[in-house]
Motif scaffolding. Structure first.
Motif, mmCIF file in Angstrom:
data_model
loop_
_atom_site.group_PDB
_atom_site.id
_atom_site.type_symbol
_atom_site.label_atom_id
_atom_site.label_comp_id
_atom_site.label_asym_id
_atom_site.label_seq_id
_atom_site.Cartn_x
_atom_site.Cartn_y
_atom_site.Cartn_z
ATOM 1 N N PRO A 20 43.848 25.876 43.813
ATOM 2 C CA PRO A 20 44.906 25.310 42.970
ATOM 3 C C PRO A 20 46.071 24.750 43.775
ATOM 4 C CG PRO A 20 44.868 27.707 42.787
ATOM 5 C CD PRO A 20 43.620 27.302 43.506
ATOM 6 N N LEU A 21 46.361 25.362 44.914
ATOM 7 C CA LEU A 21 47.421 24.816 45.766
ATOM 8 C C LEU A 21 47.027 23.436 46.300
ATOM 9 C CD1 LEU A 21 48.603 27.947 47.795
ATOM 10 C CD2 LEU A 21 49.890 26.688 46.067
ATOM 11 N N SER A 22 45.761 23.252 46.608
ATOM 12 C CA SER A 22 45.291 21.945 47.067
ATOM 13 C C SER A 22 45.414 20.906 45.962
ATOM 14 C CB SER A 22 43.836 22.039 47.540
ATOM 15 O OG SER A 22 43.710 22.959 48.606
ATOM 16 N N VAL A 23 45.117 21.308 44.731
ATOM 17 C CA VAL A 23 45.267 20.389 43.595
ATOM 18 C C VAL A 23 46.730 19.985 43.429
ATOM 19 C CG1 VAL A 23 45.028 20.160 41.102
ATOM 20 C CG2 VAL A 23 43.230 21.281 42.415
ATOM 21 N N LEU A 24 47.637 20.951 43.530
ATOM 22 C CA LEU A 24 49.061 20.629 43.431
ATOM 23 C C LEU A 24 49.492 19.698 44.552
ATOM 24 C CD1 LEU A 24 50.648 24.082 42.468
ATOM 25 C CD2 LEU A 24 50.032 22.186 40.970
ATOM 26 N N ALA A 25 48.973 19.919 45.752
ATOM 27 C CA ALA A 25 49.322 19.053 46.878
ATOM 28 C C ALA A 25 48.833 17.626 46.652
ATOM 29 C CB ALA A 25 48.730 19.615 48.166
ATOM 30 N N ILE A 26 47.621 17.479 46.088
ATOM 31 C CA ILE A 26 47.092 16.145 45.804
ATOM 32 C C ILE A 26 47.945 15.446 44.757
ATOM 33 C CG2 ILE A 26 45.121 14.918 44.811
ATOM 34 C CD1 ILE A 26 43.322 17.025 46.112
ATOM 35 N N PHE A 27 48.345 16.166 43.715
ATOM 36 C CA PHE A 27 49.217 15.584 42.699
ATOM 37 C C PHE A 27 50.531 15.121 43.316
ATOM 38 C CE2 PHE A 27 46.675 17.671 39.289
ATOM 39 C CZ PHE A 27 46.554 16.573 38.453
ATOM 40 N N ALA A 121 55.924 26.130 41.019
ATOM 41 C CA ALA A 121 54.605 26.739 40.874
ATOM 42 C C ALA A 121 53.959 27.066 42.213
ATOM 43 C CB ALA A 121 53.690 25.813 40.067
ATOM 44 N N ALA A 122 54.140 26.222 43.219
ATOM 45 C CA ALA A 122 53.452 26.436 44.508
ATOM 46 C C ALA A 122 53.846 27.756 45.170
ATOM 47 C CB ALA A 122 53.723 25.249 45.441
ATOM 48 N N PRO A 123 55.142 28.089 45.269
ATOM 49 C CA PRO A 123 55.463 29.393 45.868
ATOM 50 C C PRO A 123 54.943 30.570 45.052
ATOM 51 C CG PRO A 123 57.397 27.962 45.828
ATOM 52 C CD PRO A 123 56.354 27.316 44.988
ATOM 53 N N LEU A 124 54.931 30.408 43.721
ATOM 54 C CA LEU A 124 54.418 31.490 42.883
ATOM 55 C C LEU A 124 52.924 31.698 43.105
ATOM 56 C CD1 LEU A 124 56.341 30.838 39.541
ATOM 57 C CD2 LEU A 124 56.820 32.549 41.298
ATOM 58 N N LEU A 125 52.183 30.599 43.253
ATOM 59 C CA LEU A 125 50.757 30.738 43.557
ATOM 60 C C LEU A 125 50.554 31.370 44.931
ATOM 61 C CD1 LEU A 125 49.221 27.407 42.209
ATOM 62 C CD2 LEU A 125 48.701 29.727 41.440
ATOM 63 N N GLY A 126 51.393 30.967 45.891
ATOM 64 C CA GLY A 126 51.314 31.595 47.207
ATOM 65 C C GLY A 126 51.608 33.081 47.147
ATOM 66 N N VAL A 165 50.862 28.176 52.800
ATOM 67 C CA VAL A 165 50.435 26.936 52.148
ATOM 68 C C VAL A 165 51.296 26.659 50.918
ATOM 69 C CG1 VAL A 165 48.542 25.779 50.958
ATOM 70 C CG2 VAL A 165 48.087 27.095 53.024
ATOM 71 N N GLY A 166 51.579 27.689 50.136
ATOM 72 C CA GLY A 166 52.428 27.510 48.965
ATOM 73 C C GLY A 166 53.815 27.027 49.329
ATOM 74 N N LEU A 167 54.374 27.554 50.394
ATOM 75 C CA LEU A 167 55.708 27.135 50.823
ATOM 76 C C LEU A 167 55.702 25.695 51.339
ATOM 77 C CD1 LEU A 167 57.033 30.347 52.624
ATOM 78 C CD2 LEU A 167 57.725 29.447 50.402
ATOM 79 N N VAL A 168 54.652 25.325 52.064
ATOM 80 C CA VAL A 168 54.570 23.950 52.575
ATOM 81 C C VAL A 168 54.495 22.954 51.423
ATOM 82 C CG1 VAL A 168 53.091 22.333 53.826
ATOM 83 C CG2 VAL A 168 53.582 24.579 54.795
ATOM 84 N N VAL A 169 53.650 23.228 50.438
ATOM 85 C CA VAL A 169 53.527 22.333 49.279
ATOM 86 C C VAL A 169 54.845 22.258 48.519
ATOM 87 C CG1 VAL A 169 52.342 21.969 47.085
ATOM 88 C CG2 VAL A 169 51.058 22.732 49.086
#
Length: 213
Positions: A20-27, A121-126, A165-169
């Motif tokens: 899911p983090l990869s999907v957020l990064a693509i978006f 959302a990204a930090p929460l997923l991380g 990864v979550g923090l980077v996104v």
């Protein structure tokens, strides 16, 4: 090549949260590319200058500088209600210009809410990946002590990779969201200055015609 292999291995180690983090990064990347193109093609100040509209000698709505711009350019869109229906009262054309300005702001800010959501959302997923990895590590502690040291270190690594990864996104989305938000604010200031100058010229011309015997 070894560094790239190590990076891919670290991503795979992050577990299912990486997907899911990869999907957020693509978006996020897709929105940044789209908004960069839109601002570059349809929101550049006539003449290619980045100065404020107040510092530029804007021509009239039918001026050559505006006519050379793309059809969907924000300055051309705003000049339409100011140039159309010359017999219409100024307050009417001013109201139409305000409506178009609001539409321009909405069109230019498409996707901003997605970037803003990714920032949260990204930090929460991380963090979720961190919790899952730590839970996996704690499950390897048995009643007689540590059962699988390799599994414990793998769970800790998984939690760290997911968090990183979550923090980077999130950081990428945050920086781009702030940049485009500031760019939109500056664009709206330029449009407001442009419209005010055009309306002031129309009022001056109208008063001059009224004074003519």
């Amino acid at each position: 090549m070894k560094d790239w292999t190590t990076f891919l291995g670290a991503v795979q180690l992050g577990g299912w949260v990486i997907y899911p983090l990869s999907v957020l990064a693509i978006f996020a990347i897709a929105i940044v590319i789209d908004r960069s193109y839109v601002f570059l093609r349809f929101a550049r100040t006539p003449g290619g200058s980045t100065r404020a509209a107040a510092d530029m000698p804007f021509p009239g709505p039918a001026g050559e500088a505006l006519d050379s711009l793309p059809a969907g350019h924000v300055f051309r869109r705003l000049s339409v209600p100011l140039a159309d229906q010359p017999s219409a009262p100024i307050w009417y054309r001013e109201a139409k210009a305000e409506t178009i300005a609001a539409t321009i702001e909405r069109d230019m800010s498409k996707g901003f809410w997605v970037l803003e959501t990714i920032v949260t959302a990204a930090p929460l997923l991380g963090l979720l990946g961190t919790i899952v990895g730590m839970m996996h590590s704690f499950q390897l502690f048995g009643g007689n002590g540590l059962v699988n040291p390799g599994g414990v270190t793998g769970g800790v690594a998984q939690s760290l990779v997911a968090t990183a990864v979550g923090l980077v996104v999130a950081l990428f989305s945050l920086f781009t969201f702030n940049y485009f938000s500031r760019r939109l604010e500056r664009l709206m200031d330029e449009l407001e200055t442009f419209a005010n100058e055009q309306i002031s010229e129309m009022r001056l011309a109208s008063e001059g015609q009224g004074d003519t015997p």
